[in-house]
Design an enzyme around this catalytic site. Structure first.
Site, PDB file in Angstrom:
ATOM      1  N   GLY A  35       5.553   3.713   1.748  1.00 20.71           N
ATOM      2  CA  GLY A  35       5.626   3.084   0.436  1.00 20.71           C
ATOM      3  C   GLY A  35       4.284   3.107  -0.242  1.00 20.71           C
ATOM      4  O   GLY A  35       4.169   3.445  -1.423  1.00 20.71           O
ATOM      5  N   HIS A  71       1.160  -6.443  -1.858  1.00 16.58           N
ATOM      6  CA  HIS A  71       0.897  -6.203  -0.439  1.00 16.58           C
ATOM      7  C   HIS A  71      -0.371  -5.375  -0.249  1.00 16.58           C
ATOM      8  O   HIS A  71      -1.250  -5.742   0.555  1.00 16.58           O
ATOM      9  CB  HIS A  71       2.100  -5.487   0.184  1.00 16.58           C
ATOM     10  CG  HIS A  71       1.985  -5.229   1.650  1.00 16.58           C
ATOM     11  ND1 HIS A  71       2.546  -6.036   2.596  1.00 16.58           N
ATOM     12  CD2 HIS A  71       1.352  -4.237   2.331  1.00 16.58           C
ATOM     13  CE1 HIS A  71       2.275  -5.572   3.803  1.00 16.58           C
ATOM     14  NE2 HIS A  71       1.553  -4.457   3.664  1.00 16.58           N
ATOM     15  N   GLU A  72      -0.462  -4.274  -0.971  1.00 17.46           N
ATOM     16  CA  GLU A  72      -1.639  -3.406  -0.786  1.00 17.46           C
ATOM     17  C   GLU A  72      -2.917  -4.093  -1.270  1.00 17.46           C
ATOM     18  O   GLU A  72      -3.980  -3.932  -0.664  1.00 17.46           O
ATOM     19  CB  GLU A  72      -1.429  -2.070  -1.498  1.00 17.46           C
ATOM     20  CG  GLU A  72      -0.174  -1.319  -1.081  1.00 17.46           C
ATOM     21  CD  GLU A  72       0.002  -1.202   0.429  1.00 17.46           C
ATOM     22  OE1 GLU A  72      -1.009  -1.037   1.141  1.00 17.46           O
ATOM     23  OE2 GLU A  72       1.150  -1.293   0.893  1.00 17.46           O
ATOM     24  N   GLU A  94      -0.561  -6.243   9.275  1.00 16.49           N
ATOM     25  CA  GLU A  94       0.719  -6.006   8.607  1.00 16.49           C
ATOM     26  C   GLU A  94       1.612  -7.245   8.583  1.00 16.49           C
ATOM     27  O   GLU A  94       2.202  -7.577   7.557  1.00 16.49           O
ATOM     28  CB  GLU A  94       1.451  -4.827   9.246  1.00 16.49           C
ATOM     29  CG  GLU A  94       0.736  -3.488   9.081  1.00 16.49           C
ATOM     30  CD  GLU A  94       0.518  -3.083   7.631  1.00 16.49           C
ATOM     31  OE1 GLU A  94       1.071  -3.729   6.719  1.00 16.49           O
ATOM     32  OE2 GLU A  94      -0.225  -2.108   7.406  1.00 16.49           O
TER      33      GLU A  94
END
Length: 668
Positions: A35, A71-72, A94
């Protein structure tokens, strides 16, 4: 850009973490296996996770983009500034960052009911992806102790279960305590490569009086032990003493290399309801805590008991509220108990859970008896009550009224016949569509958006409910021969103002096998054939479409085979491969698990073909048959033959060989 701004502000407001870069670069790549990727200062994104407009992307796409961008970005601190000492600690970054992006998405939803809907979606994904992994040949701890190909350990266990472990820590120390723990973690380890133990220790040290600190050593078994614990709960009411005693017990099945499991530390949020639905105030015997509507219990032994006093009627327990731990719960509640929770539980997650369990029990009962499931007046009235409820959020209604998936039904069985499961689910779905037809028509008309498009929960929830209603109305029309609702759906495919409404209408026509479905698919293709991401949705919709009720050899498999020859299809693009091949093999059980074994031949050919050009994608596709042993015959033997065929290839990549090798070993 808007998602990135939201993420930066949230991280600063929630954790005091400011961006440390003068420039923050993002590149979107059309051919990308993952992703996104958090390279510091230059995040790499799959185009599906960053490019969107109302004309080409759905509400779910917008929500997914905000989540992935967040998230990133959050990895800048939990992944880059503090990183992993070794690959075994992968969940350090993660699992923690998934928890952070989940909380970010819930906070962006703002309203409590919308937050609850996001939590339900996350748990539904956990159960669909991670629970089967824990029960299959690829079961591994959140902190693995060995691996053959590290690419194969970017798994739901590392990500989603890892996030649940962090969430349990958050529960045990509280919101303010978690912030203190994060502050200490950054203070101690900024600029270092550390371990999962270092993170847990920082949270415990920052909260010395917390339940986490008191039980830290056994709590860390969540990192070391594979498998999903099963919690058995039984209540006993003493009318004379006005007490209710709750007994909780836990067990975890053996997994590869771990035949015996030590007890986990399992936080269990508990509420009680009277039979009329009113919430009961709780007081634990021997405790000096004040009366409360909810109590947090911690199960850390094989079996424990708690006594609640001042309970003046036999209660209905609401256990594991908010899904406070990633476990399987057996609470022994009757359908009457579950209907009380469905109609009255103040915990939105357990309200949804109660409805899902009643629907699931109807399907399992039909599978066990060989009869068809029955939607009786009591269940129909309860579902109607949810649909027409004046204050429940539309997003929550849509989730409650969506039947458990065929895959989730199969998880509950020792031996699964995918075709029979499909028949039973489709039968119950049709009954819900026809029995509540007038209510679905009301829901569709009452939840239309006006004004400009906004992908936020305020508009997305009503659109989701209206989309479900349209599908139900088209299903009912297919039974009655009515042409009005299919006609309205086709018109919406042509002139919808946004992609969400258009895809809802197209799905309604395709899934109901309406006569207009073919024309609608052609219309959509003509409109979006030059938009790769919109075309991915077109392929996926067709590959996932359920076969007609009563069809022993439905069109789904043949349709997917034909689409493999479409000029716009290629296996070389990961998004396109996932949209068609993965959609059939992983999201359309009845069409894939054919009695003649043709689906497994198709799977083997695609795994071999992909392995030669993209071993990572091939290995992920190979996992479609992780749990082949659970299949009924003749599917079980046909699946094993297909796996053996792949495993026999001498040139197979290490990634794919590990997956098929473990699958065969588990069945030896």
């Amino acid at each position: 850009m808007e998602s990135l701004k939201h993420a930066m502000k949230w991280d600063e407001d929630t954790y005091g973490l400011e961006v440390d870069l003068d420039e923050y670069n993002i590149v979107a790549v059309g051919d990308f296996n993952a992703g996104a990727m958090e390279n510091k200062g230059l995040n790499i994104f799959n185009t599906a996770c960053v490019l969107a407009s109302p004309a080409t992307a759905t509400d779910a796409d917008f929500a997914g983009i905000e989540s992935v961008v967040g998230h990133e970005y959050f990895h800048n601190w939990t992944g880059n500034r503090i990183t992993c000492r070794d690959w075994f600690q992968l969940s350090l970054k993660e699992g923690l960052t998934v928890f952070r992006d989940q909380e970010f998405s819930m906070d962006m939803a703002a309203e409590p009911s919308a937050r609850a809907a996001k939590r339900i979606e996350d748990v539904r994904s956990l159960r669909a992806l991670q629970f089967p992994e824990d029960a299959g040949p690829m079961a591994h701890p959140v902190r693995p102790d060995q691996y053959a190909a590290i690419d194969n350990f970017y798994t739901p266990t590392i990500y989603e279960k890892g996030a649940e472990v962090v969430r349990m820590m958050h529960t045990l120390v509280g919101r303010e305590g978690f912030r203190r723990g994060m502050d200490l973690y950054f203070e101690r380890h900024d600029g270092q490569a550390v371990t999962c133990d270092d993170f847990a220790q920082a949270l415990a040290d920052a909260n010395p009086r917390s339940l986490l600190n008191a039980k830290l050593v056994p709590f860390k078994r969540w990192y070391a032990q594979a498998g999903t614990p099963r919690v058995t709960a039984r209540g006993h009411y003493d009318a004379a003493a006005l007490t209710w005693t709750l007994t909780l017990a836990q067990s975890t099945r053996a997994t590869a290399g771990q035949p015996v499991k030590e007890p986990f530390v399992i936080p269990v949020r508990v509420g009680l309801h009277a039979r009329d639905g009113s919430a009961l105030a709780l007081h634990l015997a021997g405790s000096d805590t004040p009366l409360a509507a909810e109590q947090l219990l911690v199960l850390d032994q094989g079996e424990q008991r708690w006594v609640f006093t001042g309970i003046d009627s036999d209660p209905v327990p609401s256990l594991l509220r908010g899904f406070s731990a990633p476990v399987l719960l057996d609470d022994g509640l009757s359908e009457a108990d579950l209907l009380v929770l469905l109609q009255h539980d103040s915990d939105a997650f357990n309200r949804w859970e109660a409805g899902q369990r009643v629907l699931l029990q109807r399907m399992l009962g039909a599978l066990d008896s060989g009869n068809e499931p029955v939607l009786d007046d009591a269940l129909a009235a309860a579902l109607r009550g949810v649909l027409r409820h004046p204050t429940l959020a539309p997003a929550l209604k849509e989730l409650v009224l969506t039947l458990p998936s065929e895959g989730y039904v199969a998880q509950q069985l020792e031996e699964a016949d995918p075709q029979r499961i499909h028949t039973v689910r489709e039968s119950l779905l049709l009954q819900v569509a026809t029995t509540l037809q007038a209510d679905w028509a009301w829901a569709f008309e009452a939840h239309q958006s006006s004004g400009g498009y906004d992908p936020s929960a305020h508009q997305a929830g009503p659109r989701a409910l209206a989309g479900l209603a349209l599908t139900m109305l088209c299903l009912a029309a297919a039974r009655s021969g009515d042409t009005v609702w299919p006609g309205r759906a086709y018109q919406r495919v042509k002139d919808a103002a946004n992609m969400t409404d258009r895809m809802h209408a197209l799905r309604a026509l395709v899934n109901s096998h309406a006569a207009l479905a073919g024309a609608a698919l052609e219309r959509y293709y003509t409109m979006f054939k030059h938009e790769p991401l919109a075309l991915d949705q077109w392929f996926a919709l067709q590959a996932r479409a359920p076969d007609p009720l009563g069809s022993s050899d439905g069109p789904g498999f043949a349709r997917t085979q034909a689409l493999m020859r479409h000029p716009d299809f290629t296996l070389r693009n990961p998004n396109r491969a996932r949209s068609l091949v993965f959609s059939l093999c992983m999201h359309n059980p009845a069409a894939f698990h054919r009695a003649d074994g043709a689906g497994y031949v198709f799977w083997a050919e695609r795994v071999i073909e992909l392995d030669a050009i993209n071993p990572q994608i091939a290995a992920r596709l190979a996992r479609a048959l992780d749990r082949w042993r659970q299949l009924a015959e003749p599917q079980r033997s046909a699946a094993r033959e297909a796996i053996s065929r792949v495993a026999a290839r001498p040139e197979l990549s290490p990634d794919t060989r590990e997956i098929v090798g473990k699958a065969l070993e588990a069945g030896a």
